[in-house]
Design an enzyme around this catalytic site. Sequence first.
Site, PDB file in Angstrom:
ATOM      1  N   TYR A   1      51.030  60.203  86.299  1.00 23.38           N
ATOM      2  CA  TYR A   1      51.011  59.318  85.647  1.00 23.38           C
ATOM      3  C   TYR A   1      52.843  58.357  85.384  1.00 23.38           C
ATOM      4  O   TYR A   1      53.378  58.969  84.912  1.00 23.38           O
ATOM      5  CB  TYR A   1      50.608  59.993  84.171  1.00 23.38           C
ATOM      6  CG  TYR A   1      49.291  60.707  84.233  1.00 23.38           C
ATOM      7  CD1 TYR A   1      47.927  60.313  85.654  1.00 23.38           C
ATOM      8  CD2 TYR A   1      48.791  62.162  83.892  1.00 23.38           C
ATOM      9  CE1 TYR A   1      47.054  61.347  85.428  1.00 23.38           C
ATOM     10  CE2 TYR A   1      47.769  62.920  84.148  1.00 23.38           C
ATOM     11  CZ  TYR A   1      46.504  62.572  84.816  1.00 23.38           C
ATOM     12  OH  TYR A   1      45.388  62.909  84.664  1.00 23.38           O
TER      13      TYR A   1
ATOM     14  N   LYS B  99      46.626  62.902  91.764  1.00 26.77           N
ATOM     15  CA  LYS B  99      45.595  62.170  90.953  1.00 26.77           C
ATOM     16  C   LYS B  99      45.400  61.836  89.934  1.00 26.77           C
ATOM     17  O   LYS B  99      47.294  61.243  89.199  1.00 26.77           O
ATOM     18  CB  LYS B  99      45.430  63.576  89.686  1.00 26.77           C
ATOM     19  CG  LYS B  99      44.515  63.423  89.455  1.00 26.77           C
ATOM     20  CD  LYS B  99      44.305  64.648  88.115  1.00 26.77           C
ATOM     21  CE  LYS B  99      43.823  64.298  86.612  1.00 26.77           C
ATOM     22  NZ  LYS B  99      43.574  65.769  85.824  1.00 26.77           N
TER      23      LYS B  99
HETATM   24  P1  FBP Z   1      39.938  65.202  81.520  1.00 24.30           P
HETATM   25  O1  FBP Z   1      38.949  64.648  82.277  1.00 24.30           O
HETATM   26  O2  FBP Z   1      39.467  65.578  79.778  1.00 24.30           O
HETATM   27  O3  FBP Z   1      40.966  64.030  81.254  1.00 24.30           O
HETATM   28  O4  FBP Z   1      41.423  65.447  81.653  1.00 24.30           O
HETATM   29  C1  FBP Z   1      42.089  64.888  82.879  1.00 24.30           C
HETATM   30  C2  FBP Z   1      43.525  65.870  82.576  1.00 24.30           C
HETATM   31  O5  FBP Z   1      44.468  64.577  83.963  1.00 24.30           O
HETATM   32  C3  FBP Z   1      44.263  66.733  82.301  1.00 24.30           C
HETATM   33  O6  FBP Z   1      44.330  68.121  83.454  1.00 24.30           O
HETATM   34  C4  FBP Z   1      45.030  66.361  81.391  1.00 24.30           C
HETATM   35  O7  FBP Z   1      45.005  68.021  80.360  1.00 24.30           O
HETATM   36  C5  FBP Z   1      45.054  65.498  80.947  1.00 24.30           C
HETATM   37  O8  FBP Z   1      43.756  64.928  81.353  1.00 24.30           O
HETATM   38  C6  FBP Z   1      45.978  64.220  80.664  1.00 24.30           C
HETATM   39  O9  FBP Z   1      45.942  63.367  79.600  1.00 24.30           O
HETATM   40  P2  FBP Z   1      46.761  62.441  79.433  1.00 24.30           P
HETATM   41  O10 FBP Z   1      46.486  61.324  80.254  1.00 24.30           O
HETATM   42  O11 FBP Z   1      46.418  62.674  77.779  1.00 24.30           O
HETATM   43  O12 FBP Z   1      47.806  63.100  79.299  1.00 24.30           O
END
Ligand code: FBP
Length: 255
Positions: free
Chosen positions: A147, A178
């Site tokens: 991310y 991911k």
């Molecule tokens: P969701 O499908 O609910 O978005 O979950 C995916 C995820 O990557 C989770 O594994 C993690 O807890 C969350 O999203 C992280 O979200 P953020 O972008 O708020 O950090």
Amino acid sequence: MAGHKTRLSRIMRNGRVMLLAMDQGLEHGPVDFNEKNINPDYVLDIAAKGGFTGLAIQKGIAYKYLENYAGQVPLVLKLNGKTNIVPKDEAYSAPVATVKEAIKLGADAIGYTIYVGSPNEAKMFHEFGLIRAECEEYGIPTIVWAYPRGKYIPDEKDKNVVAYAARCALELGADIVKVNYTGSIESFKYVVQAAQKCKVISAGGSKQTDEEFLAKAKEVMQAGAVGFAVGRNVWQHPHPLEITEKLKKIIFSQY
Ligand code: FBP
């Protein structure tokens, strides 16, 4: 003990991935839950009955709840985490579990979040590097939640930064990356292209209508991704197994 290839084949069924993620209790807090899904058993039951190719959880849930689902759904143990109380500017996810614990819990892969572009990027690269080396030794596949985040990232979903994050995952040795969906087939194709042999899956994101979520799922697959790691769009759904079936058809059909 199973090797890397065997483990990866459990997470990737016919080359496709459908993970159920439930680390939001740590990442977002109980605000994501209602009276039903606040109980981990409710979500683990969906993972088992829905035929997910893996369940991504933290070790606390694994130690206390997984026993009853042994052999029913592969485990992806998240090895780091954070809360969202801390400001995003200095985004950092701390290691909270070890590869040995993942092996002890019978994990078929580990999950690791890296905030690409954060002031703490170097620390996270270093920590993942050590974990990746240990995973290599034991034949454990790695899935990186890549991310772009922090004070240098004005738009976390910009195609160039998401593609850069996906490429980092390839360079750092992840089997699967991911990422968040970039909003169009064209832009997501670029992300998939950047990741090359590192397979791309999309996060589900916050709860959408069925139509919106399934349209996104189709686009993600048409762009060349291999699946999803979804959380809220499944276990916040009033009929989780129904939406799972619809998602499964999209992920496992041919594009
Ligand atoms: P969701 O499908 O609910 O978005 O979950 C995916 C995820 O990557 C989770 O594994 C993690 O807890 C969350 O999203 C992280 O979200 P953020 O972008 O708020 O950090």
